[in-house]
Write a protein that holds these residues in place. Sequence first.
Motif: not given
Length: 213
Positions: A6, A53, A57, A62-64, A89, A98-99, A102
């Motif tokens: 990303v 995203l 979320y 899970d944003p993905f 971002q 995000m972190r 994943r």
Amino acid sequence: MTVKLVNLGLPKTGTTTLAHALDKAGWTVADHKVRRIHTREVGLGGTFIGRQLYNGYFETGDPFVHLDPIYDALTEISVLNGDTSVWPQCDYAMLKAMRMARPDMLFVATWRPAADTSDSMRRWNNMGTDRLPNGNIPGLPRGYGGSDAERIRWIDGHYDMLRDLFGDDPRYLELPVGADNARDLLSAHLGIDLPWWGRLNVNDTPDGMEGAA
């Protein structure tokens, strides 16, 4: 297929250049929108990456979740279009999600000097003169961003925030897209060869300089 990179850089910092480089390396890349040629899922094609995203979320944490089956990389995730202003971002809670979702994901933040980025924003489709001041963006509330000084403070603050958040995390790379070694830095970060590197989506200026998107 799962999202494995990303970009957390701001617009006009080389996001289109990054997308093209990854595409030439064989990755499936999302730049700004989910392209209809990439999915047959009803209601997904044509939507903004940033919106998906946030959908993931808020629906699951899970944003993905809506993007994993489609893309290897997300290179432009912000939206500033009419009344829609979405900036994952710039959102600490989103970055943390995000972190956590994943742990092995790689991040890059395309970067150009703030004064150059601000100037490109000013000249790009009324972004600096109209859309940013009316956008209500994290770190840049409505009414701010109409001057170079305000945009530069916001731009510098964004990258300072990312540096504070990621520290020396090897999964994160701040990428100076105009540097002579930018291609080598990105290639080493991703562990792949990059057959192409250059500049795309540039602004022509009276003095002959260019501002990359």
